[in-house]
Motif scaffolding. Structure first.
Motif, PDB file in Angstrom:
ATOM      1  N   LYS A  49     -12.830   0.865   3.496  1.00  0.00           N
ATOM      2  CA  LYS A  49     -13.702   2.048   3.338  1.00  0.00           C
ATOM      3  C   LYS A  49     -15.123   1.764   3.817  1.00  0.00           C
TER       4      LYS A  49
ATOM      5  N   GLU B 289      -3.101  -6.435  -7.779  1.00  0.00           N
ATOM      6  CA  GLU B 289      -3.498  -5.036  -7.641  1.00  0.00           C
ATOM      7  C   GLU B 289      -4.992  -4.928  -7.347  1.00  0.00           C
ATOM      8  N   ARG B 290      -5.770  -5.772  -8.026  1.00  0.00           N
ATOM      9  CA  ARG B 290      -7.222  -5.774  -7.774  1.00  0.00           C
ATOM     10  C   ARG B 290      -7.511  -6.224  -6.339  1.00  0.00           C
TER      11      ARG B 290
ATOM     12  N   GLN C 178      -2.575  -6.630   3.458  1.00  0.00           N
ATOM     13  CA  GLN C 178      -3.692  -5.689   3.331  1.00  0.00           C
ATOM     14  C   GLN C 178      -5.031  -6.408   3.543  1.00  0.00           C
TER      15      GLN C 178
ATOM     16  N   ASP D 296      -2.454   1.321   0.247  1.00  0.00           N
ATOM     17  CA  ASP D 296      -2.756   0.716  -1.053  1.00  0.00           C
ATOM     18  C   ASP D 296      -1.770   1.181  -2.125  1.00  0.00           C
ATOM     19  N   GLU D 297      -1.249   2.384  -1.926  1.00  0.00           N
ATOM     20  CA  GLU D 297      -0.318   2.909  -2.940  1.00  0.00           C
ATOM     21  C   GLU D 297       0.968   2.081  -3.030  1.00  0.00           C
TER      22      GLU D 297
ATOM     23  N   ASN E  69     -16.950  -8.145  -2.114  1.00  0.00           N
ATOM     24  CA  ASN E  69     -15.516  -7.886  -2.294  1.00  0.00           C
ATOM     25  C   ASN E  69     -14.664  -9.086  -1.907  1.00  0.00           C
TER      26      ASN E  69
ATOM     27  N   ASP F  71      -6.987  -3.366  -4.138  1.00  0.00           N
ATOM     28  CA  ASP F  71      -8.104  -2.424  -4.262  1.00  0.00           C
ATOM     29  C   ASP F  71      -9.330  -2.893  -3.477  1.00  0.00           C
TER      30      ASP F  71
ATOM     31  N   ASP G  31       0.140  -0.441  -5.589  1.00  0.00           N
ATOM     32  CA  ASP G  31       0.148   0.178  -6.925  1.00  0.00           C
ATOM     33  C   ASP G  31       1.576   0.381  -7.421  1.00  0.00           C
TER      34      ASP G  31
ATOM     35  N   LYS H 196      -8.847  -2.484   0.141  1.00  0.00           N
ATOM     36  CA  LYS H 196      -9.031  -1.067   0.482  1.00  0.00           C
ATOM     37  C   LYS H 196     -10.527  -0.738   0.564  1.00  0.00           C
ATOM     38  N   ASN H 197     -11.299  -1.267  -0.397  1.00  0.00           N
ATOM     39  CA  ASN H 197     -12.748  -1.022  -0.379  1.00  0.00           C
ATOM     40  C   ASN H 197     -13.406  -1.576   0.878  1.00  0.00           C
TER      41      ASN H 197
END
Lengths: 255, 232
Positions: free
Chosen positions: B108, B97-98, B32, B55-56, B195, B101, B59, B104-105
Motif C-alpha cells: 500500500k 498473519e501479521r 507475499q 492477503d485474504e 514494517n 498484513d 487470513d 500488504k502495508n
C-alpha cells in the motif's frame, strides 16, 4: 520444594506372584497432601504397587513383597506388624463401588465401631455426619440414612465408599480407578472431592484416564512392565515428559 | 524424540493437516513478503495490487488453523508433543498473519510513492528486505525440520535486521533533508522500513515457538537487540 513432607517412601520394592516378578525395584517418594497419579498400560503393576501400601497383597498366598515401604518413616513391610493398624492409616477405594449390604448409616459406622473410635451413639452420629459431609454426600442422603447403601446411584455409592474410608480417619487414601464406572457428572464430583480431600489426606490414585490424571494430580508416575519409567510433576509429564515411552503412552502412540 | 504414529489414524491425520496448513501459510507469507519487496524496488503497482488482494488467502489459512486447533483441543485433548504442536500452531499462525498484513502495508505504501527513488536508497531497503525474507524462510525451515538450532539462529540473527533498519532510517532521513518535496515519500519510506523491521520481530516470535515445540522449554533471556530503531 520447600515444606514438602514425604509421606510414603518405597525403596527397591520388588513383588513376585509365585515365580513371576510383577514389580522391579520401585523407589519413589509420595508427598504428603498431594495427589499422586499412577498411570500405565493394564498389567504394568500400578495396582500391585498401591496394594503394597496397605499390605493388601498379604491376602494373596503366592505373593511375595521384598524391599522397603516406609510411611512417616516407619517400615511397614515387616512380618511382626499388625496389618489392621496400617489399614486404619491407609484407606482404600476400589474401581466398583462396594457398599456393605447395610444401611447408609451402618456403612459409615461399621469402621469406627470395630476400631472403637466412638464412645457412644452421639459420637457415632457425629462421625457419620462428618464423614458424609466430607464426601459431599450428606445433603443427598441425610433424610434416608436408614435405607440400604446399595440403593444409591453409582456415583453416590462411590462417595459412600469414600465416606466409609474417611470415617476411620486415615492419613492416606488409595484409589484404584475410582471413576471408571461413573458418568461424567459423578466423576466430576469425585474429582472435586479429591481436590478438597488432599488438604487433609495424602492421595494415591490409579487411573486409565490420562485427562483425569492431569486434572487431579500434582505428581504422576508412569509404570511399564513392572518398572517405574518416569516419576515427575504432572505438569511435566503431560507437557514435556522426559521418557520417550511416557510420551508415546500419554499421546496414544503406544506400539 | 522421534515419534511413531498414533493408534487412532484420524487423530494422526488431523495433526498432519494442521502442520501442512502451517507450512502452506508460511510459504504464502514468504511469497507475499518477497513480492512486496519486489513491488517496492521495481515500483510495480500491478504487483502491489496483487499482494493486497491476496492477503485474504493468508487470513483464510489463519481461520482454518484456529478452527483446527479449537477442534483438536475440544475433541482430542492433546498431550505432550501433540499439545505443543497444537498450541504453537495457533501462535505461529497469528505471527504469520501479521507478517501477511505488514507485507500488504508495504504494498500500500509503495503505491503512494510518487517519485523515482535513488539506487542507493532502494539498495538499502533491499538489504533489509532480503535479510528479513531470509529469516522468514529459515524459521519456516526450522519448523519443518523441527530444528531448535535453526530456530535459535533466527532468534539471534534478528539483531542484524535491526542494524539494517537503522541504516535504512538514516538513509531516509538524509533523503528527507535533501528536499522538502520529499516529505510525502519519506513518510511512506519510514513506514516501510518499520514494517520490515516488525516482520523480523515476528520471525523471532515464531522461532521461540519452534524452540518450545521441539524442546518443551522456553528460550530464556533477552534476545540480542539493536534498540536504536525502536526509538523511531
Amino acid at each position: 520444594m520447600i515444606n514438602e513432607k514425604i509421606k510414603i517412601s518405597t525403596k527397591n520394592l520388588n513383588v513376585f506372584y509365585g515365580s513371576k516378578q510383577a514389580l522391579f525395584d520401585i523407589s519413589i517418594n509420595l508427598v504428603q497432601n498431594k495427589v499422586t497419579a499412577l498411570i500405565g498400560p493394564s498389567g504394568c503393576g500400578k495396582s500391585t504397587f498401591i496394594r503394597c501400601l496397605n499390605r493388601m497383597n498379604d491376602v494373596i498366598d503366592i505373593c511375595k513383597v521384598e524391599g522397603s515401604i516406609k510411611i512417616d518413616g516407619d517400615e511397614i513391610n515387616k512380618k511382626d506388624l499388625d496389618v489392621n493398624l496400617i489399614r486404619e492409616k491407609v484407606g482404600m477405594v476400589f474401581q466398583k463401588p462396594n457398599p456393605f449390604p447395610k444401611s447408609i448409616y451402618d456403612n459409615i459406622a461399621y469402621g469406627p465401631r470395630i476400631h472403637g473410635l466412638a464412645e457412644n451413639r452421639e459420637d457415632l452420629d457425629n462421625i457419620v455426619e462428618h464423614s458424609l459431609k466430607k464426601a459431599a454426600l450428606w445433603d443427598e442422603v441425610k433424610d434416608r440414612l436408614t435405607q440400604p447403601g446399595t440403593g444409591l446411584s453409582g456415583g453416590q455409592q462411590q462417595r459412600l465408599c469414600i465416606a466409609r474410608t474417611i470415617s476411620i480417619n486415615p492419613d492416606v487414601i488409595l484409589m484404584d480407578e475410582p471413576c471408571s464406572a461413573l458418568d461424567p457428572i459423578a466423576t466430576a464430583k469425585i474429582e472435586e472431592l479429591i481436590d478438597e480431600l488432599k488438604e487433609i489426606y495424602t492421595i494415591v490414585i490409579v487411573t486409565h484416564s490420562m485427562s483425569q490424571a492431569a486434572r487431579v494430580s500434582q505428581d504422576t508416575g508412569f509404570f511399564h512392565l513392572g518398572k517405574i519409567l518416569e516419576f515427575n510433576s504432572t505438569e511435566k509429564i503431560f507437557k514435556n515428559p522426559d521418557n520417550k515411552l511416557t510420551q508415546d503412552y500419554i499421546t496414544g502412540r503406544f506400539g | 524424540m522421534n515419534k511413531p504414529s498414533h493408534i487412532v489414524k484420524s487423530y494422526e491425520e488431523q495433526l498432519k493437516l494442521l502442520e501442512e496448513t502451517i507450512i502452506k501459510m508460511g510459504t504464502k507469507a514468504e511469497e507475499q513478503l518477497s513480492m512486496s519487496i519486489d513491488a517496492f524496488a521495481k515500483k510495480d503497482l500491478e504487483l502491489a495490487r496483487k499482494i493486497i488482494a491476496e492477503d485474504e488467502v493468508i487470513d483464510a489459512y489463519e481461520n482454518s488453523i484456529e478452527h483446527q486447533v479449537v477442534n483438536l483441543i475440544a475433541l482430542r485433548q492433546p498431550m505432550g508433543i501433540d499439545l505443543r504442536e497444537t498450541v504453537t500452531a495457533l501462535k505461529i499462525s497469528s505471527d504469520l498473519e501479521r507478517i501477511g498484513d505488514l507485507s500488504k502495508n508495504i504494498a500500500k505504501k509503495t503505491m503512494l510513492i510518487n517519485k523515482n527513488l535513488s539506487v542507493n536508497l532502494i539498495n538499502s531497503f533491499n538489504l533489509l528486505g532480503n535479510k528479513v525474507k531470509k529469516q522468514l524462510k529459515s524459521v519456516i525451515d526450522s519448523y519443518l525440520e523441527r530444528s531448535k538450532n535453526f530456530a535459535k539462529n533466527v532468534w539471534e540473527s534478528d539483531e542484524q535486521a535491526d542494524i539494517l533498519t537503522n541504516q535504512c532510517m538514516e538513509d531516509v532521513i538524509k533523503y528527507l533533508k535533501e528536499d522538502e518535496q520529499n516529505l510525502q515519500n519519506g513518510a511512506q519510506l519510514l513506514f516501510i522500513a518499520k514494517n520490515l523491521e516488525r516482520i523480523g520481530d515476528h520471525t523471532t516470535n515464531i522461532a521461540e515457538q519452534v524452540y518450545f515445540l521441539v524442546t518443551g522449554e522456553y528460550l530464556e533471556g533477552d534476545r540480542p537487540k539493536n534498540t536504536e530503531s525502536e526509538m523511531l
